[in-house]
Design an enzyme around this catalytic site. Structure first.
Site: not given
Length: 259
Positions: A173-174, A177
């Protein structure tokens, strides 16, 4: 949850500037090839308070498992992640207090970060405040190179002790980003541009837990509850869309030179 919340207004200005910069470089938003390999070098910084599993000390096996999981999650994107180095630093201040925009975060990153804009620096710490992690977006690199990278909760690695979040998907997920992706609920609105990806339906709210179905914006399709860029439990997250892959490839190429 994740620390990468962006207001609708800020996202709009970021995207406008991105399109201007892209055009000035003679490029466009369809300028990518998912079949073409896009290798990413990873440097993993283990920041720990004690040389124990509960103190944040991760084994090489746990780190290798994390990289393998991430490669599986990004299958089909062209991105491949290769671990080049592991550092280990015992520092209780960084471990407990390196939350986003803190002096501890700045000190940790200025001391440990290596490589250029194309090198993924991962910091595993004991982040607090209910956060699982946070990341630097690629368009912020030029103004603050030292601040680049992903900070994640050490116990979210595959087989870790963070209940419902221990399949390594916090890192996935990170890194989303870090590659330029927003949350699928970006803007928390059923109108507007959302996450600036055409094949993720409008979504009003983040998803908690593991619902069988959720649709917060009528007419656009059900919420992306299984998407890595939502907040569902790890066992319920298993997909990116081709649109997300396309955006990530363009962002990574333009801002990070990864293509």
């Amino acid at each position: 949850s994740c620390g990468n919340e962006v207001s609708e207004e800020d996202a709009r200005s970021i995207e406008e500037q991105f399109r201007i910069d892209l055009g000035s470089a003679g490029r466009n938003e369809t300028d990518f090839d998912l079949e073409r390999a896009a290798p990413i070098t990873v440097v993993w910084h283990v920041v720990y308070a004690a040389a124990t599993s509960s103190g944040g000390y991760l084994s090489n096996a746990a780190i290798s498992s994390s990289i393998s999981a991430m490669n599986a999650h990004y299958a089909g994107s062209g991105f491949t992640f290769t671990l080049s180095r592991v550092t280990r630093t015992r520092n209780s201040n960084w471990f407990y207090y390196a939350d986003q925009d803190t002096a501890a975060e700045a000190s940790m990153k200025r001391s440990l970060r290596v490589g250029g804009r194309n090198v993924l620096n991962v910091y595993s710490v004991g982040v607090g405040g209910g956060f699982l992690g946070y990341s630097a977006f690629p368009w912020r690199y030029s103004n603050a190179p030292y601040n680049d990278g992903v900070v994640m909760l050490y116990s979210s690695v595959p087989g870790g002790t963070k209940t419902n979040y221990n399949q390594g998907k916090t890192l996935t997920h990170e890194v989303g980003h870090w590659l330029g992706l927003y949350h699928v609920f970006q803007g928390n609105s059923c109108s507007g541009s959302g996450d600036y990806v055409s094949d993720t339906p409008p979504q009003l709210t983040s998803t908690g837990g593991c619902p069988s179905y959720k649709d917060t914006c009528t007419g656009g399709g059900p919420d992306s509850i299984h998407n890595y860029m939502d907040y569902s439990y790890d066992q319920c997250m298993y997909q990116f869309t081709s649109g997300q892959y396309g955006r990530a490839r363009v962002m990574a190429s333009f801002y990070r030179g990864i293509s």
